[in-house]
Motif scaffolding. Structure first.
Motif, PDB file in Angstrom:
ATOM      1  N   MET A 157      16.164  68.831 -29.230  1.00 14.85           N
ATOM      2  CA  MET A 157      16.416  70.068 -28.406  1.00 14.85           C
ATOM      3  C   MET A 157      15.452  71.156 -28.776  1.00 14.85           C
ATOM      4  O   MET A 157      15.377  71.960 -28.147  1.00 14.85           O
ATOM      5  N   GLY A 158      14.734  70.941 -29.944  1.00 15.92           N
ATOM      6  CA  GLY A 158      13.722  72.205 -30.337  1.00 15.92           C
ATOM      7  C   GLY A 158      12.635  71.855 -29.960  1.00 15.92           C
ATOM      8  O   GLY A 158      11.903  70.704 -29.606  1.00 15.92           O
ATOM      9  N   ARG A 159      11.734  72.938 -29.847  1.00 14.70           N
ATOM     10  CA  ARG A 159      10.317  73.044 -29.330  1.00 14.70           C
ATOM     11  C   ARG A 159       9.870  73.875 -30.465  1.00 14.70           C
ATOM     12  O   ARG A 159       9.955  75.124 -30.159  1.00 14.70           O
ATOM     13  N   SER A 160       8.796  73.417 -31.166  1.00 18.18           N
ATOM     14  CA  SER A 160       8.300  74.115 -32.449  1.00 18.18           C
ATOM     15  C   SER A 160       7.123  75.064 -31.940  1.00 18.18           C
ATOM     16  O   SER A 160       6.138  74.593 -31.789  1.00 18.18           O
ATOM     17  N   ALA A 161       7.321  76.391 -32.169  1.00 21.16           N
ATOM     18  CA  ALA A 161       6.300  77.322 -32.013  1.00 21.16           C
ATOM     19  C   ALA A 161       5.221  77.257 -33.005  1.00 21.16           C
ATOM     20  O   ALA A 161       3.908  77.308 -33.133  1.00 21.16           O
ATOM     21  N   VAL A 190      15.012  74.823 -39.712  1.00 20.71           N
ATOM     22  CA  VAL A 190      15.157  75.446 -38.327  1.00 20.71           C
ATOM     23  C   VAL A 190      13.706  75.055 -37.790  1.00 20.71           C
ATOM     24  O   VAL A 190      12.602  74.935 -38.297  1.00 20.71           O
ATOM     25  N   VAL A 191      13.855  74.499 -36.429  1.00 22.16           N
ATOM     26  CA  VAL A 191      12.773  74.516 -35.672  1.00 22.16           C
ATOM     27  C   VAL A 191      12.162  75.639 -35.289  1.00 22.16           C
ATOM     28  O   VAL A 191      12.963  76.520 -34.599  1.00 22.16           O
ATOM     29  N   GLN A 192      11.052  76.221 -35.679  1.00 24.65           N
ATOM     30  CA  GLN A 192      10.771  77.694 -35.417  1.00 24.65           C
ATOM     31  C   GLN A 192      10.484  77.805 -33.970  1.00 24.65           C
ATOM     32  O   GLN A 192       9.475  77.415 -33.504  1.00 24.65           O
ATOM     33  N   SER A 193      11.148  79.171 -33.561  1.00 25.27           N
ATOM     34  CA  SER A 193      10.970  79.480 -32.204  1.00 25.27           C
ATOM     35  C   SER A 193       9.838  80.204 -32.204  1.00 25.27           C
ATOM     36  O   SER A 193       9.508  80.737 -30.920  1.00 25.27           O
ATOM     37  N   LYS A 223       5.990  80.582 -28.627  1.00 27.33           N
ATOM     38  CA  LYS A 223       7.410  80.978 -28.178  1.00 27.33           C
ATOM     39  C   LYS A 223       7.791  79.463 -27.839  1.00 27.33           C
ATOM     40  O   LYS A 223       7.269  78.938 -26.945  1.00 27.33           O
ATOM     41  N   GLY A 224       8.821  79.120 -28.579  1.00 28.56           N
ATOM     42  CA  GLY A 224       9.406  77.619 -28.558  1.00 28.56           C
ATOM     43  C   GLY A 224      11.026  77.656 -28.640  1.00 28.56           C
ATOM     44  O   GLY A 224      11.458  78.829 -27.991  1.00 28.56           O
ATOM     45  N   ILE A 225      11.612  76.935 -28.871  1.00 28.50           N
ATOM     46  CA  ILE A 225      12.902  76.579 -28.678  1.00 28.50           C
ATOM     47  C   ILE A 225      13.551  76.378 -30.180  1.00 28.50           C
ATOM     48  O   ILE A 225      13.110  75.416 -30.748  1.00 28.50           O
ATOM     49  N   SER A 226      14.605  77.099 -30.800  1.00 30.08           N
ATOM     50  CA  SER A 226      14.895  76.797 -31.973  1.00 30.08           C
ATOM     51  C   SER A 226      16.108  75.642 -32.023  1.00 30.08           C
ATOM     52  O   SER A 226      16.983  75.790 -31.177  1.00 30.08           O
ATOM     53  N   ALA A 227      16.200  74.918 -33.187  1.00 31.13           N
ATOM     54  CA  ALA A 227      17.271  73.934 -33.069  1.00 31.13           C
ATOM     55  C   ALA A 227      17.412  73.486 -34.528  1.00 31.13           C
ATOM     56  O   ALA A 227      16.542  73.602 -35.330  1.00 31.13           O
ATOM     57  N   HIS A 228      18.468  72.572 -35.049  1.00 31.73           N
ATOM     58  CA  HIS A 228      18.539  72.095 -36.152  1.00 31.73           C
ATOM     59  C   HIS A 228      17.518  71.094 -36.443  1.00 31.73           C
ATOM     60  O   HIS A 228      17.323  70.174 -35.644  1.00 31.73           O
ATOM     61  N   ALA A 229      16.789  71.313 -37.297  1.00 34.02           N
ATOM     62  CA  ALA A 229      15.657  70.407 -37.594  1.00 34.02           C
ATOM     63  C   ALA A 229      15.835  68.826 -37.913  1.00 34.02           C
ATOM     64  O   ALA A 229      15.074  67.957 -37.685  1.00 34.02           O
ATOM     65  N   ALA A 230      17.108  68.660 -38.463  1.00 29.49           N
ATOM     66  CA  ALA A 230      17.675  67.167 -38.613  1.00 29.49           C
ATOM     67  C   ALA A 230      18.840  66.873 -37.769  1.00 29.49           C
ATOM     68  O   ALA A 230      18.625  65.733 -37.348  1.00 29.49           O
ATOM     69  N   GLY A 231      19.399  67.746 -37.284  1.00 22.06           N
ATOM     70  CA  GLY A 231      20.736  67.538 -36.570  1.00 22.06           C
ATOM     71  C   GLY A 231      20.521  67.273 -35.120  1.00 22.06           C
ATOM     72  O   GLY A 231      20.931  66.157 -34.590  1.00 22.06           O
TER      73      GLY A 231
END
Ligand SMILES: [Zn+2]
Ligand SMILES: [Zn+2]
Length: 483
Positions: free
Chosen positions: A204-208, A246-249, A192-200
């Protein structure tokens, strides 16, 4: 000495009923723990044959037992009936073509396995009806494929009260199974991670999904440092969605961790856990895991194997029509090697020369219509996977055979298996297995000292060994329910 063979005739008398039951189950093709129609058909069969049927045996919904007789010796015959997903295939067609795209199919021949064992139980019942002491119990064992139904049944008390258990598996050769099988653990790993805009705002994201990929890479490096026969495979069951922006959560994979001995598999499982933990640390994600099931390695029993080998020889391999030979040749031609070769290498200085000569002669059979000499069984490339028969073998002395139900070189879990599932060779191999098991069981029952010998061997092997049951609280689940 009684004429044990006369009880085997029972199988010939009922062969139409038996083969149509197997064909019926081929049609249901139900996967692990959803075998409702197959179980109903088998239970109906046993009821009509005068067995006492217990449904939902040992707390497993699609498990059952069918019993006849009383007292000892108590003999178990194990049957399976589950299919594999995605292997739908038109019967008797010598090219890959699904009946229904994506549907399941009997790619391991368990339609034959369940009914061949039922045939054996029926012949043993005939023997008991003649005034002989003892009990025969057929175990309807669901979810062998990826489910380890027998391991759940064993945990809940099955097989322990048996003097011995016999079973078989469809194959391309006729032989006694002398080898062990791999113990395994099947585990769902979830990140489990944190989703975020993958370019924007990727920071902020942590990719599962990154974590899962790193875990897989780590495992692939682990391979070089595992014992030879250990195996680890995985299926990614959740990639966290279809959007690359999307950064996959979330991400999930099912791991299957195997080794020759239960203890070795347990050690390897701990190492895979560490890799998952490391991947989570590296990606600042979290991970969790769920044990889906485990199964034990098969403990062989030479006394039972010998009894089965003698029975296979006494009954003799089936004879086939020319049509069956021609069709088998065509199936073999669809495999990557296509030569029909059974034995990779016959060079072994320790072998009896006559056996080597015999196998050389048989190396390119159109159907493997011979019995592999007991001494040379290790030369046949067969098996290599796991079976939950292993769990039964930790509970009581257990042995199994293979019979030729498919053309030479037919790969396991393939469309060719499904296609040949209702063929002449399949039916004949199934009945041959049923007869061999029944004859071996009856002969063992006639010789209590032989049963004692099998038990002694079992006790010696089991000394200082510890069975690792599936923990309480983990219940059998269909693959589709593993999330
Ligand atoms: Zn299989
Ligand atoms: Zn199988």
């Amino acid at each position: 000495m009684i004429d044990a063979k006369k009880y085997i005739e029972e199988i010939d008398k009922k062969q139409d009923k038996l083969t149509s039951l197997s064909d019926e189950i081929w049609g249901y093709a139900e996967t692990a723990f959803t075998e409702f129609q197959s179980v109903e058909a088998l239970q109906k069969f046993f009821e009509s044959e005068g067995f006492l049927v217990t449904p939902h045996a040992y707390g497993v919904e699609t498990a059952f037992t069918a019993e006849y007789g009383s007292g000892t010796p108590r003999v178990g015959v194990l049957g399976e009936f589950d299919a594999l997903s995605g292997l739908s295939q038109v019967s008797d067609l010598i090219e890959k073509k699904a009946v229904t795209e994506g549907a399941s199919g009997h790619g391991c021949g368990h339609n034959l396995l369940g009914v061949g064992s039922a045939a054996a139980a029926q012949a043993i019942k005939k023997y008991l009806e003649d005034g002989h002491a003892g009990t025969v119990v057929y175990y309807g064992c669901p979810g062998e494929e990826g489910g380890s139904g027998k391991a759940f049944m064993a945990r809940n008390g099955a097989f322990k009260d048996l003097d011995f258990a016999l079973t078989w598996h469809p194959a391309t050769v006729n032989q006694v199974c002398k080898d062990s099988s791999l113990a395994n653990f099947q585990v769902l790993y979830e990140f489990k991670g944190i989703s975020a805009h993958a370019a924007g705002c990727p920071e902020m994201g942590r990719s599962a999904l990154d974590a899962l990929e790193i875990m897989n890479v780590g495992t692939n490096f682990l391979r070089e440092h595992m014992i030879d026969k250990a195996r680890v495979h995985y299926a990614i069951t959740d990639t966290g969605g279809y959007s690359p922006n999307v950064v996959q959560s979330e991400a999930k994979a099912i791991y299957l961790i195997r080794a020759p001995k239960v203890g070795q598999a347990a050690e390897l499982y701990k190492r895979v856990d560490k890799i998952a933990e490391g991947a989570a640390i590296m990606t600042e994600t979290t991970y969790s895991k769920q044990l889906i099931k485990s199964c034990a390695n098969l403990v062989s029993n030479r006394v039972l194997e010998q009894a089965l080998y003698e029975a296979m020889q006494e009954i003799g391999v089936p004879s086939y029509t020319e049509d069956a030979y021609e069709r088998a040749e065509k199936y073999t031609a669809t495999t990557p090697d296509g030569s029909g070769r059974v034995f990779d290498d016959l060079i072994d200085d320790h072998l009896i020369p006559e056996n080597v000569e015999y196998l050389r002669e048989k190396k390119h059979s159109r159907i493997n219509d011979f019995i592999v000499p007991y001494e040379t069984i290790h030369l046949v490339k067969c098996g290599g996977g796991s079976t939950d028969v292993g769990d039964a073998s930790w509970m009581c002395p257990t042995a199994q055979i293979n019979t030729a139900t498919w053309a030479p070189q037919t790969p396991g879990h393939s469309w060719q298996v499904v296609s040949q599932g209702k063929s002449e060779i399949a039916h004949k191999g199934m009945l041959y297995a049923g007869k061999s098991i029944a004859l071996a069981a009856i002969k063992m029952m006639e010789e209590p000292e032989r049963i004692a010998k099998a038990r002694k061997e079992y006790d010696e092997v089991m000394k200082d060994q510890e069975y690792i049951p599936i923990p309480e609280g983990i219940e059998p689940r269909p693959i589709s329910a593993i999330k």
